[in-house]
Design a protein around this motif. Structure first.
Motif, PDB file in Angstrom:
ATOM      1  N   ILE A  47      50.111  18.535  14.672  1.00 51.64           N
ATOM      2  CA  ILE A  47      48.656  18.725  14.587  1.00 51.64           C
ATOM      3  C   ILE A  47      47.934  17.491  15.118  1.00 51.64           C
ATOM      4  CG2 ILE A  47      46.703  18.960  12.995  1.00 51.64           C
ATOM      5  CD1 ILE A  47      48.609  20.729  11.246  1.00 51.64           C
ATOM      6  N   VAL A  48      48.307  16.320  14.617  1.00 50.11           N
ATOM      7  CA  VAL A  48      47.633  15.078  15.010  1.00 50.11           C
ATOM      8  C   VAL A  48      47.843  14.804  16.503  1.00 50.11           C
ATOM      9  CG1 VAL A  48      47.598  12.576  14.685  1.00 50.11           C
ATOM     10  CG2 VAL A  48      47.662  14.097  12.702  1.00 50.11           C
ATOM     11  N   LYS A  49      49.057  14.986  16.989  1.00 52.84           N
ATOM     12  CA  LYS A  49      49.350  14.751  18.404  1.00 52.84           C
ATOM     13  C   LYS A  49      48.510  15.666  19.301  1.00 52.84           C
ATOM     14  CE  LYS A  49      53.310  14.065  21.426  1.00 52.84           C
ATOM     15  NZ  LYS A  49      54.773  14.144  21.535  1.00 52.84           N
ATOM     16  N   THR A  50      48.378  16.915  18.912  1.00 50.44           N
ATOM     17  CA  THR A  50      47.580  17.861  19.695  1.00 50.44           C
ATOM     18  C   THR A  50      46.096  17.499  19.647  1.00 50.44           C
ATOM     19  OG1 THR A  50      49.188  19.611  19.271  1.00 50.44           O
ATOM     20  CG2 THR A  50      47.004  20.298  20.007  1.00 50.44           C
ATOM     21  N   LEU A  51      45.597  17.144  18.478  1.00 47.82           N
ATOM     22  CA  LEU A  51      44.191  16.736  18.364  1.00 47.82           C
ATOM     23  C   LEU A  51      43.895  15.561  19.287  1.00 47.82           C
ATOM     24  CD1 LEU A  51      43.733  17.038  14.514  1.00 47.82           C
ATOM     25  CD2 LEU A  51      42.452  18.345  16.221  1.00 47.82           C
ATOM     26  N   TRP A  56      40.125  15.100  20.363  1.00 54.05           N
ATOM     27  CA  TRP A  56      39.456  15.194  19.083  1.00 54.05           C
ATOM     28  C   TRP A  56      39.665  13.860  18.365  1.00 54.05           C
ATOM     29  CZ3 TRP A  56      37.262  19.629  16.538  1.00 54.05           C
ATOM     30  CH2 TRP A  56      37.255  20.795  17.320  1.00 54.05           C
ATOM     31  N   THR A  57      38.749  13.503  17.485  1.00 59.46           N
ATOM     32  CA  THR A  57      38.881  12.305  16.668  1.00 59.46           C
ATOM     33  C   THR A  57      39.378  12.722  15.292  1.00 59.46           C
ATOM     34  OG1 THR A  57      37.045  11.257  17.830  1.00 59.46           O
ATOM     35  CG2 THR A  57      37.653  10.333  15.690  1.00 59.46           C
ATOM     36  N   VAL A  58      40.516  12.180  14.894  1.00 58.82           N
ATOM     37  CA  VAL A  58      41.060  12.482  13.567  1.00 58.82           C
ATOM     38  C   VAL A  58      40.279  11.650  12.557  1.00 58.82           C
ATOM     39  CG1 VAL A  58      43.106  12.415  12.100  1.00 58.82           C
ATOM     40  CG2 VAL A  58      43.325  13.011  14.528  1.00 58.82           C
ATOM     41  N   GLN A  59      39.672  12.318  11.586  1.00 59.01           N
ATOM     42  CA  GLN A  59      38.857  11.646  10.581  1.00 59.01           C
ATOM     43  C   GLN A  59      39.649  11.285   9.329  1.00 59.01           C
ATOM     44  OE1 GLN A  59      36.019  14.993  10.581  1.00 59.01           O
ATOM     45  NE2 GLN A  59      34.435  13.414  10.786  1.00 59.01           N
ATOM     46  N   GLN A  60      40.494  12.209   8.886  1.00 62.04           N
ATOM     47  CA  GLN A  60      41.234  11.988   7.647  1.00 62.04           C
ATOM     48  C   GLN A  60      42.521  12.805   7.673  1.00 62.04           C
ATOM     49  OE1 GLN A  60      39.425  13.537   4.043  1.00 62.04           O
ATOM     50  NE2 GLN A  60      40.225  11.818   2.871  1.00 62.04           N
ATOM     51  N   ILE A  61      43.578  12.198   7.154  1.00 55.76           N
ATOM     52  CA  ILE A  61      44.868  12.882   7.034  1.00 55.76           C
ATOM     53  C   ILE A  61      45.310  12.786   5.580  1.00 55.76           C
ATOM     54  CG2 ILE A  61      47.283  12.919   7.757  1.00 55.76           C
ATOM     55  CD1 ILE A  61      46.414  11.494  10.338  1.00 55.76           C
ATOM     56  N   THR A  62      45.608  13.925   4.988  1.00 49.01           N
ATOM     57  CA  THR A  62      46.178  13.970   3.648  1.00 49.01           C
ATOM     58  C   THR A  62      47.498  14.742   3.750  1.00 49.01           C
ATOM     59  OG1 THR A  62      45.082  16.034   3.009  1.00 49.01           O
ATOM     60  CG2 THR A  62      43.861  13.986   2.615  1.00 49.01           C
ATOM     61  N   ALA A  68      39.131  16.705  11.524  1.00 45.29           N
ATOM     62  CA  ALA A  68      38.884  16.152  12.855  1.00 45.29           C
ATOM     63  C   ALA A  68      37.510  16.576  13.347  1.00 45.29           C
ATOM     64  CB  ALA A  68      39.956  16.619  13.824  1.00 45.29           C
ATOM     65  N   GLN A  69      37.055  15.869  14.380  1.00 43.66           N
ATOM     66  CA  GLN A  69      35.774  16.200  14.999  1.00 43.66           C
ATOM     67  C   GLN A  69      35.866  15.920  16.494  1.00 43.66           C
ATOM     68  OE1 GLN A  69      32.790  13.682  13.287  1.00 43.66           O
ATOM     69  NE2 GLN A  69      33.487  11.855  14.339  1.00 43.66           N
ATOM     70  N   ASP A  81      38.595  21.504   9.665  1.00 47.11           N
ATOM     71  CA  ASP A  81      39.643  21.185   8.699  1.00 47.11           C
ATOM     72  C   ASP A  81      40.869  21.984   9.112  1.00 47.11           C
ATOM     73  OD1 ASP A  81      38.071  19.572   7.063  1.00 47.11           O
ATOM     74  OD2 ASP A  81      37.441  21.254   5.802  1.00 47.11           O
ATOM     75  N   ILE A  82      42.047  21.360   9.006  1.00 51.53           N
ATOM     76  CA  ILE A  82      43.293  22.071   9.283  1.00 51.53           C
ATOM     77  C   ILE A  82      44.212  21.908   8.068  1.00 51.53           C
ATOM     78  CG2 ILE A  82      45.234  22.409  10.856  1.00 51.53           C
ATOM     79  CD1 ILE A  82      43.578  21.029  13.040  1.00 51.53           C
ATOM     80  N   PRO A  83      44.118  22.833   7.099  1.00 51.82           N
ATOM     81  CA  PRO A  83      45.079  22.807   6.000  1.00 51.82           C
ATOM     82  C   PRO A  83      46.439  23.285   6.545  1.00 51.82           C
ATOM     83  CG  PRO A  83      43.517  24.615   5.719  1.00 51.82           C
ATOM     84  CD  PRO A  83      43.112  23.869   6.942  1.00 51.82           C
ATOM     85  N   TYR A  84      47.523  22.672   6.049  1.00 56.25           N
ATOM     86  CA  TYR A  84      48.837  23.031   6.582  1.00 56.25           C
ATOM     87  C   TYR A  84      49.916  22.878   5.522  1.00 56.25           C
ATOM     88  CZ  TYR A  84      49.662  18.010   6.771  1.00 56.25           C
ATOM     89  OH  TYR A  84      49.828  16.693   6.428  1.00 56.25           O
TER      90      TYR A  84
END
Length: 146
Positions: A47-51, A56-62, A68-69, A81-84
């Motif tokens: 997900i992060v790599k694709t963003l 896209w700017t990753v804002q927060q990772i939990t 992201a925005q 939001d990308i819940p996973y």
């Protein structure tokens, strides 16, 4: 009379063009096939790599959500939001500016951005799976005496 008719037709054409730029909001909800084995960390990484690749700017990772925005040309802005989990993800609309969100409809550019993210995440997961398979085959070929 012909001038009034012509002006009315032009106005209707412009209105139909504006109406076509809004589409129903897309929310990809993807459950991975059982053949695509991944864990939560691999899903997060894909997900992060694709963003990042799609700017896209990753804002927060939990541990179970990525926020992201993106801002395009200083005028179009979207937040998601990308819940996973290990075998599932969903790309959810959170907010936007300049994309005319109203009544479940949004500018077609947002739809395109989300489709590209969805395809990119799947591609990353498949590439990772193929890389693991190739490594396992290579290791087993080296371990097998000839």
């Amino acid at each position: 009379m012909t001038y009034l008719l012509r002006a009315t037709l032009i106005a209707l054409a412009l209105l139909s063009t504006v109406a076509c730029s809004s589409k129903r909001l897309l929310t990809p909800d993807r459950t991975l096939p059982v053949t695509l084995k991944t864990d939560r960390a691999q899903m997060q990484q894909a997900i992060v790599k694709t963003l990042v690749a799609r700017q896209w700017t990753v804002q927060q990772i939990t541990p179970n959500r990525v926020q992201a925005q993106i801002t395009v040309r200083g005028q179009y802005h979207a937040e998601i939001d990308i819940p996973y989990s290990a075998d599932h993800y969903r790309i959810q609309y959170r907010d936007s500016r300049g994309l005319d969100y109203k009544d479940g409809k949004i500018h077609k550019n947002y739809i395109r951005w989300v489709r590209l993210l969805d395809k990119g995440i799947l591609r990353e997961l498949k590439d990772h799976q193929n890389e693991l398979t190739a490594r396992q085959l290579s290791e087993s070929a080296l371990a097998t005496p000839q």
